[in-house]
Design a protein around this motif. Structure first.
Motif, short mmCIF file in Angstrom:
data_model
loop_
_atom_site.label_atom_id
_atom_site.label_comp_id
_atom_site.label_asym_id
_atom_site.label_seq_id
_atom_site.Cartn_x
_atom_site.Cartn_y
_atom_site.Cartn_z
N VAL A 141 1.03 -1.46 0.28
CA VAL A 141 -0.07 -0.09 0.56
C VAL A 141 0.76 1.23 0.05
O VAL A 141 1.08 2.16 -0.87
N CYS A 142 1.90 1.17 0.51
CA CYS A 142 3.22 2.25 1.05
C CYS A 142 3.47 2.69 0.05
O CYS A 142 4.13 3.82 -0.64
N CYS A 143 3.92 1.43 -1.40
CA CYS A 143 4.77 2.11 -1.85
C CYS A 143 3.50 2.62 -3.50
O CYS A 143 3.40 3.76 -3.98
N THR A 144 2.76 1.76 -3.74
CA THR A 144 1.97 1.29 -5.51
C THR A 144 0.98 1.57 -5.39
O THR A 144 0.17 1.83 -6.03
N LEU A 145 0.02 1.24 -4.39
CA LEU A 145 -1.63 0.43 -3.73
C LEU A 145 -2.01 1.85 -3.32
O LEU A 145 -3.31 1.55 -3.24
N SER A 146 -1.43 2.96 -3.01
CA SER A 146 -2.21 3.50 -2.33
C SER A 146 -3.62 4.46 -3.03
O SER A 146 -4.81 4.25 -2.83
N ASP A 147 -4.09 3.88 -4.08
CA ASP A 147 -5.03 5.07 -4.65
C ASP A 147 -5.98 3.43 -4.97
O ASP A 147 -7.13 3.79 -4.91
#
Ligand SMILES: Nc1nc2c(ncn2[C@@H]2O[C@H](COP(=O)(O)OP(=O)(O)OP(=O)(O)O)[C@@H](O)[C@H]2O)c(=O)[nH]1
Length: 311
Positions: free
Chosen positions: A66-72
């Protein structure tokens, strides 16, 4: 629309997040709560999703953190859950390398902020991993300390693997890092679940929104065996595992044994339990600098040699 509570389950790889989540979900269901789960896993396939009851809304965020690429994507998934279901509470199980505040940031986005309330950040801490954390790379050491620092509740898990004396000294260290968080020692995340449910919601100010650590970019490797393998060769393989492979999980079948096993490995400790599920013989490896080619070659050789050995 009523405000939906969010609980974030944080904690390094293999610390016991899924073990705790299962117990919480049972309890919440018994209380008649409408619960949904978001699971974020590092690999392309999900192993832990079977821990969630079949009738419970579940969203999976695979193949990244989540914190790198998957937040959206997390934001979209929570929005979808809110619009599709009448929910009381959502549990988010983060990957072991997620920074809890970055997950919190996503949940507090303008799209969601008025619909949800962050009830708690619960951090699972593997007692052995904590004692041996100096062996990890510096960013990982910092990450684990951050996971402790931002928690409302710290479950000091796996105390069956350490002495009472070590437990006391870890508890003191944790209190000095996070004086306001509650610390509960546990074996197999066996805690009074009411402690989680009745945690007081903290006011979370802007000051907590930090990007404290550089991204870690753990690598994953997924391997599927086409046939059952030799238990003996597999055990030999596990003994050669480098320190930089932090976690293995998946399903495995051994020659001569009809059952499928759910296999887990965290910090050199393997653990397997019979699984009633007929799953593919697939393992997910998580670690630093994984050498995909070497792992693939070694595992293919194990499969080939297993067929020759026949047990
Ligand atoms: N000895 C011991 N093992 C434990 C304890 N709690 C959990 N485990 C085992 O540790 C392994 C990892 O537990 P999980 O609950 O899957 O950990 P996790 O944090 O969800 O793992 P990831 O999602 O991969 O980060 C499993 O084999 C558990 O059975 C404990 O208190 N003591």
């Amino acid at each position: 629309m009523p405000i939906v509570e969010i609980n974030i389950l944080s904690g390094f790889l293999g610390s016991g997040k899924t073990t705790l989540l299962q117990k919480i979900l049972e309890k919440e269901q018994r209380k008649g709560k409408n619960v949904a789960v978001v699971m974020n896993e590092m690999g392309q396939i999900s192993i832990d999703s079977d821990s969630v009851p079949k009738d419970m809304p579940l969203k999976e965020l695979l193949n990244g953190c989540v914190c790198c690429t998957l937040s959206d994507k997390l934001e979209v998934q929570i929005s979808e859950l809110l619009s599709q279901y009448d929910l009381d509470v959502i549990y988010i199980e983060t990957t072991g390398v997620a920074h809890p505040v970055e997950v919190l940031d996503t949940c507090l986005s303008p799209l969601l902020a008025k619909k949800v309330r962050i009830h708690s950040i619960i951090t699972l801490l593997d007692a052995v991993c904590w004692m041996e954390r100096k062996k990890l790379k510096i960013p990982l050491q910092k990450l684990i300390a951050e996971q402790v620092k931002h928690a409302d509740l710290i479950v000091l898990n796996k105390i069956d693997c350490i002495s009472k004396k070590s437990q006391k000294s870890i508890e003191e260290e944790l209190r000095s890092i996070n004086p306001t968080g509650k610390v509960i020692p546990a074996e197999f995340a066996n805690i009074d679940i009411n402690t989680v449910i009745s945690l007081q919601t903290k006011e979370r100010g802007e000051y907590e929104k930090v990007h404290a650590i550089q991204h870690l970019h753990m690598k994953t490797y997924v391997h599927t065996f086409l046939h059952p393998i030799s238990e003996k060769l597999f055990e030999e393989f596990l003994r050669t595992m480098p320190d930089t492979i932090y976690r293995i999980k998946g399903y495995i079948r051994f020659i001569g044994i009809p059952d499928t096993f759910l296999f887990q490995y965290a910090y050199g400790m393997p653990f397997q339990t019979k699984s009633g599920l007929k799953m593919k013989n697939t393992l997910v490896f998580i670690g630093d600098n994984l050498d995909h080619n070497k792992l693939q070659k070694t595992l293919c050789n194990i499969e080939k040699n297993s067929m020759q050995l026949g047990h």
